[in-house]
Design a protein around this motif. Structure first.
Motif, PDB file in Angstrom:
ATOM      1  N   ARG A  55      24.443  23.221 -13.825  1.00 21.54           N
ATOM      2  CA  ARG A  55      24.229  22.149 -14.799  1.00 21.54           C
ATOM      3  C   ARG A  55      25.507  21.875 -15.603  1.00 21.54           C
ATOM      4  N   ASP A  56      26.124  22.938 -16.100  1.00 23.27           N
ATOM      5  CA  ASP A  56      27.232  22.747 -17.033  1.00 23.27           C
ATOM      6  C   ASP A  56      28.537  22.373 -16.328  1.00 23.27           C
ATOM      7  N   GLN A 116      29.147  18.692 -15.944  1.00 23.56           N
ATOM      8  CA  GLN A 116      29.540  17.912 -17.126  1.00 23.56           C
ATOM      9  C   GLN A 116      30.937  18.242 -17.651  1.00 23.56           C
ATOM     10  N   LYS A 170      21.218  15.690 -22.022  1.00 26.42           N
ATOM     11  CA  LYS A 170      22.204  15.050 -22.890  1.00 26.42           C
ATOM     12  C   LYS A 170      21.603  13.863 -23.637  1.00 26.42           C
ATOM     13  N   ALA A 222      21.189  17.756 -16.401  1.00 26.35           N
ATOM     14  CA  ALA A 222      22.215  17.777 -17.447  1.00 26.35           C
ATOM     15  C   ALA A 222      22.229  16.431 -18.178  1.00 26.35           C
ATOM     16  N   VAL A 223      22.101  15.360 -17.409  1.00 22.93           N
ATOM     17  CA  VAL A 223      22.103  14.013 -18.003  1.00 22.93           C
ATOM     18  C   VAL A 223      20.838  13.792 -18.837  1.00 22.93           C
ATOM     19  N   THR A 268      14.931  10.008 -17.465  1.00 20.15           N
ATOM     20  CA  THR A 268      16.068   9.676 -18.332  1.00 20.15           C
ATOM     21  C   THR A 268      16.058   8.185 -18.670  1.00 20.15           C
TER      22      THR A 268
END
Lengths: 283, 321
Positions: free
Chosen positions: B183-184, B187, A187, A183-184, A148
């Motif tokens: 994962r979700d 966030q 994103k 997730a980061v 990332t």
């Protein structure tokens, strides 16, 4: 040996005769000249059986020669539960460490694939069945965060018997930790390619392994959440032939493609070329 | 062997009942006859506490799975008002192992997502013994995203032996469904509060527990694998489940010490089933006080804090090279 030794039975480790020149293929039972097998990336030329290979051999098979730079190699396991089953966990771990010359069940770093730089995490089934404890979860998280920060695509090659029970709840939490890091990464608009090889099961499947933008499997790999034996015991039925194998997952829409080992490098390079050419139009 | 293991708890319950009835008897005599029997009662209370102090991990596991233990639906009915279920994953079906919907907690609108094992045989079958299929996890995620969209805090109740291990579950991506939730949830831009009510069974429990705060009832458990599963794999004997339960360190006390959970919610001595009403009150109070704090935080702070919370989980070392 641990519980995972059963899974290792047909493979390299067990059938290896010291300094032996020949290897028996568990797929077709043929005896193969070992040098030929090595040349063929440990895939049987007759039946296509993919032998298990170490993380180091795997890295050599997918990156440009000499391009791999290892990162976070110092991270190793502790024994927060002071776990003892038929053997003390700390002793079992030490044996695996001594034997493998690795600190845990994966190697992380960066490498070139074609003209593309990528962050890489490659798991090793020979190290305690590729089980995920804190150290492994930390390394996967570190390499994801590295990707990332450096805006790199990430490739993780998974093979695992699941969570490392000897680390109890800490091993379970690695599933959440690694998934949150991904997730980061996602994103930030970066690509994650998940490569699944035989076997990928349990907590590793139910976390980062399934979160790829693209999910690739080697042929005939066992990929599952619950193992076949657990399911058979639960439903008291024999499972259909090919259940939970790569081709089955492809058919059911869970993975994108099945790619033989010999074609893996080129496939990864194609995907990375594809996304990188996209990025150029952005600039 | 399994029977011996079970009687373990029955013996304990009998002893507790006996002490309770003695205590009541002395209290009765004391008030009827006007005799001070405080000392006797105190001794008995102490004896009871002693018995409970000695509860091992396996006994706690049995309490966590007790047939009369209050279920998520009991809490939903008593803690909240106006619960209105939201159903289905919008693709395959409505998985009854998970109950989800809108509700009010002392006037505050919240979204509830809960695992429920069912009490009667019919309910157990309907709810698949609290073992969700992928559709259950997808329904949960859909409802949590609904909560995020309309800025409502999320409360999850955890009580499952684990995600269902079956053919259809695998075909429809059980691992994928869990992974996506992990994962979700990390966030979600609203407060997420998870409460382990009974059994926190592995990935199937974790998939609803990526929360800002994780609370556990005193006699609930949370583990990477069931004691039976661990015993049969590592100890090569499913009968060694009590040993495995101890080795896994799966009690609320253990997890609090490990800083995996944030708070232990008290239960009446011997387990919630001995006094469901007071347990439900305790849970309600814990939900209110935690939500009061979480709802003050802004969205970025929540998401960052949640990431940090899970980022720090794990115990490892650095080998000098």
């Amino acid at each position: 040996m641990g519980w995972f030794s059963k899974l290792l039975v047909p493979d390299r480790e067990k059938s290896k005769v010291p300094q032996g020149l020949w290897e028996k293929c568990p797929g077709c039972q043929r005896v193969i000249y070992k040098k030929d097998l090595e040349k063929n990336l440990w895939v049987c030329a007759q039946c296509g059986y993919h032998f298990k290979i170490s993380a180091r051999d795997r890295i050599n098979s997918i990156v440009e020669p000499g391009s791999f730079v290892e990162l976070f190699s110092d991270v190793g396991s502790l024994d927060p539960l002071e776990f003892v089953d038929t053997e003390k966990y700390c002793e079992r771990y030490k044996k695996s460490r001594d034997k493998s010359k690795m600190n845990d069940a994966c190697i992380t770093g960066s490498a070139m694939i074609g003209k593309n730089k990528a962050a890489l995490g490659v798991m090793d089934f020979y190290f305690m069945g590729g089980s995920m404890g804190s150290a492994l979860g930390e390394k996967i998280t570190l390499i994801t965060e590295y990707a990332t920060q450096n805006r790199l695509p990430l490739i993780i090659v998974s093979t695992s018997g699941g969570a490392r029970m000897q680390e109890g709840i800490f091993s379970l939490m690695q599933m959440a930790k690694t998934s949150a890091a991904l997730a980061v990464h996602a994103k930030a608009g970066l690509m994650f390619i998940s490569v699944l090889v035989d076997p990928t099961t349990g907590g590793v499947t139910a976390s980062y392994s399934m979160l790829g933008d693209i999910i690739i499997a080697e042929p005939n790999a066992l990929i599952c959440f619950a193992g076949p034996r657990v399911i058979e015991q639960t439903i008291r039925q024999k499972l259909p032939e090919g259940f939970q194998r790569s081709e089955f997952l492809l058919k059911h829409g869970i993975i994108d493609m099945v790619v033989p080992r010999a074609e893996m490098h080129d496939k990864l390079m194609f995907i990375l070329d594809f996304i990188n050419s996209n990025q150029r139009t952005d600039e | 062997m399994a029977e011996n293991i079970q009687t373990n708890l029955i013996n304990l319950e009998e002893k507790l009942n006996e002490i309770d009835s003695q205590i009541n008897k002395f209290k009765q005599i004391s008030s009827d006859e006007g005799i001070k029997l405080n000392e006797v009662v105190e001794i008995l209370e102490r004896k009871k506490l002693q018995l409970l102090d000695e509860l091992d991990a396996w006994q706690k596991t049995l309490i966590a799975r007790h047939k009369d233990r209050p279920l998520a639906s009991d809490y939903i009915n008593s803690v909240f008002t106006g619960f209105t279920a939201l159903c289905g994953d919008r693709h395959i079906m409505d998985d009854h192992a998970i109950i989800s919907g809108m509700a009010y907690l002392e006037g505050r609108p919240v979204v509830v997502v809960a695992q429920d094992k069912g009490r009667t045989t019919e309910e157990k079958v309907l709810r698949n013994f609290g073992m969700p299929h992928p559709e259950g996890y997808r329904k949960a995620m859909r409802v949590m995203k609904f909560a995020e969209k309309f800025n409502r805090p999320i409360i999850t109740f955890i009580d499952t032996p684990g995600a269902y291990p079956g053919i259809e579950a695998e075909e429809r991506g059980q691992a994928l469904a869990i992974a996506e939730n992990l994962r979700d949830m990390s966030q979600l831009a609203v407060p997420v509060l998870a409460v382990v009510l009974g059994e926190g069974g592995s990935g199937g429990a974790l998939a609803l527990s990526v929360a800002d705060r994780i609370l556990m009832l005193k006699y609930s458990i949370y583990s990477v694998i069931s004691p039976e599963g661990c015993a049969s794999i590592l100890f090569r004997d499913a009968g060694k489940a009590p040993l495995a339960a101890a080795a896994l360190k799966l009690t609320a006390d253990d997890l609090y010490k490990f800083k995996i959970i944030d708070q232990i919610i008290n239960e009446p001595s011997g387990g919630a089933h001995r006094d469901p009403k007071s347990t439900i009150e305790n849970v309600k109070a814990a939900l209110i006080s935690n939500l009061d704090e979480l709802c003050k935080k802004d969205k970025n702070e929540l998401v960052k804090g949640r990431y940090k919370k899970f980022r720090e989980m794990g115990v490892f070392c650095s080998f000098e090279s």
